[in-house]
Design an enzyme around this catalytic site. Structure first.
Site, mmCIF file in Angstrom:
data_model
loop_
_atom_site.group_PDB
_atom_site.id
_atom_site.type_symbol
_atom_site.label_atom_id
_atom_site.label_comp_id
_atom_site.label_asym_id
_atom_site.label_seq_id
_atom_site.Cartn_x
_atom_site.Cartn_y
_atom_site.Cartn_z
ATOM 1 N N GLU A 1 0.788 -1.135 0.180
ATOM 2 C CA GLU A 1 0.066 -0.138 0.029
ATOM 3 C C GLU A 1 0.964 1.207 -0.013
ATOM 4 O OE1 GLU A 1 -3.100 0.360 -0.741
ATOM 5 O OE2 GLU A 1 -3.729 -1.669 -0.410
ATOM 6 N N CYS B 1 -2.636 8.771 2.906
ATOM 7 C CA CYS B 1 -2.485 8.483 1.586
ATOM 8 C C CYS B 1 -3.856 8.627 0.820
ATOM 9 C CB CYS B 1 -2.209 6.763 1.428
ATOM 10 S SG CYS B 1 -3.188 5.895 2.139
#
Length: 475
Positions: free
Chosen positions: A247, A281
């Protein structure tokens, strides 16, 4: 509280001769002096996880869930203390810190319940004397490498599914926020989880993480962090035949069409851009606004930015605290200077003198969608506005980015919403909600340079932490 490694059920001092410090980003005061771990410490953790693997694998999953429940209870009993220290470590506002700790608690409960769910299926056979069925088995010891921006939530949402599906764990948390991960180890130790099932090694040395990724005893690597580092780790792990889950970065867009509820859109943009000082993010970074309402939305955002409460993250009502580290502060400041050289500055909010690593919340606008600045992940409280003419242009601009994590559209037109869902290349799509909204029971992950491998969280986590076995049984 002395922060030490947790290896084979024991609290062990790191074996390195040096120490590293953690710094309060609000006051710049030194918080902790922590011993540096060595390759030998990491090897000991890997050996412990490997030795405990067979016994943990064969423990019934409802019993494994018991340890997660007990750990969740411990975290809940210490929520205020953990949240306070989390805020001191990375500058996240106290409200967000409490929310993060609670997310960790709920994640443990969720995956404890997953221990009661089916892990296979019966498949029809063309032979009446054959029973075909599948079952899932753990992949074995796994390495978890986690960042500083969600220092307890991300370790938990990796660790909880790993454990419930029968894997043992070696955790390498960020050196910038070790205490949050230390609390998670304390919770599992309090739950009396068997020795070696969970191990945690603290330190700053690159060789520690490399040892984890390279080890033949580690069967999978789950990493959250920058795209640049993630790609290196992915290649390194895959070359050793490991399962890989990455990720990484995001450059998330919010589209505001002329028929949108503009107040709702602006509220979401402010939250998505400035909460956690933009260090998510999933944070909103590119704001694509239809021409007919561009100036109106720009002025609303400018006005709201002026009203933001900035300062001590421990004070209730503060929306924007400092960025987490001096390194992050310098990176964001440099990127902002580059932005000022190439784009129009809408607002850079003046803030009272702050001692810590405070970034002024900033809005740029540009007519150049391919500029370097609008392609970069800033990871700070900075957004860029871009005027668009129609829905097709909105989709084109969303997809222009090399990232594909999250995107949002604000519109009251269901046809436009469905077109957006079908054509944007992102892993998470939001309709009339912001880009940061996620829930633990739903899959989390993106496309392109944002993610690689199976998604995290929800039931989909089983895809990474297990492998399927097919059984043909004569009856």
């Amino acid at each position: 509280m002395q922060i030490t490694n947790y290896i084979n059920g024991q609290w062990l001092d790191p074996s390195g001769m040096e120490c590293f410090q953690t710094i309060n980003p609000h006051s710049k005061a030194i918080l902790e002096q922590i011993g540096e771990s060595t390759i030998d410490d990491m090897k000991a953790a890997i050996d412990a996880a490997n030795a405990a693997s067979e016994g943990w694998k064969h423990m019934p999953s409802p019993k494994r869930g018991h340890y997660l429940i007990e750990a969740a209870k411990w975290l809940a009993d210490h929520l205020e203390e953990i949240a306070y220290d989390l805020t001191r470590e990375i500058g996240k506002t106290i409200g967000e810190a409490k929310g993060e700790v609670n997310r960790s608690i709920q994640t443990l409960y969720y995956y404890a319940a997953e221990g009661l769910q089916p892990i296979g299926e019966v498949i029809p056979s063309s032979n009446e004397n054959i029973l075909i069925y599948t079952k899932r088995e753990p992949i074995g010891p796994v390495g978890l490498i986690t960042p500083w921006n969600f220092p307890i939530a991300i370790p938990t949402w990796k660790l909880a599914p790993a454990l419930i599906y029968g894997n043992t764990v070696v955790l390498k948390p960020s050196e910038y926020a070790p205490k949050s991960a230390y609390y998670l180890m304390k919770a599992l130790d309090h739950a009396r989880i068997p020795a070696g099932v969970v191990n945690c090694v603290f330190g700053t040395q690159v060789d520690i993480g490399k040892t984890l990724v390279d080890s033949e005893k580690i069967k999978g690597i789950s990493f959250t962090g920058s795209t640049e580092v993630g790609k290196i780790i992915g290649v390194q792990a895959a070359s050793k035949g490991k399962k890989v889950q990455l990720e990484m970065g995001g450059k998330n867009a919010i589209v505001v069409l002329k028929d949108a509820n503009l107040q709702k859109a602006v509220d979401s943009i402010i939250t998505d851009a400035y909460s956690a000082a933009g260090q998510k993010c999933t944070a909103a970074s590119r704001i694509l606004i239809e021409a007919e309402v561009y100036n109106q939305v720009k002025n609303m955002l400018k006005e709201r930015t002026e009203e933001i409460a900035i300062g001590d993250p421990h004070k209730e009502g503060t929306l924007l605290g400092p960025v987490a580290t001096e390194k992050q502060y310098d990176l964001v400041q440099q990127k902002m200077e580059n932005g000022k050289a190439t784009m129009n500055l809408v607002i850079e909010k003046n803030i009272e003198m702050q001692e810590g690593y405070y970034i002024k919340p900033t809005i740029f606008e540009t007519k150049d969608p391919v500029s370097e600045f609008i392609d970069q992940e800033i990871f700070g409280p900075v957004i860029t506005l871009l005027e668009i003419n129609n829905m097709n242009e909105a989709i084109k601009e969303v997809n222009r980015s090399k990232y594909g994590l999250s995107a949002s559209i604000f519109t009251t037109n269901l046809e436009n919403a469905q077109r957006f869902i079908q054509h944007v290349d992102v892993g998470m799509v939001h309709i009339n909600t912001g880009t940061v909204f996620t829930e633990l029971q739903a899959p989390f992950g993106g496309m392109k340079d944002s993610s690689y491998g199976p998604k995290e969280q929800g039931k989909e986590a089983i895809e990474f932490y297990t492998m399927s076995k097919t059984i043909y049984q004569s009856i």
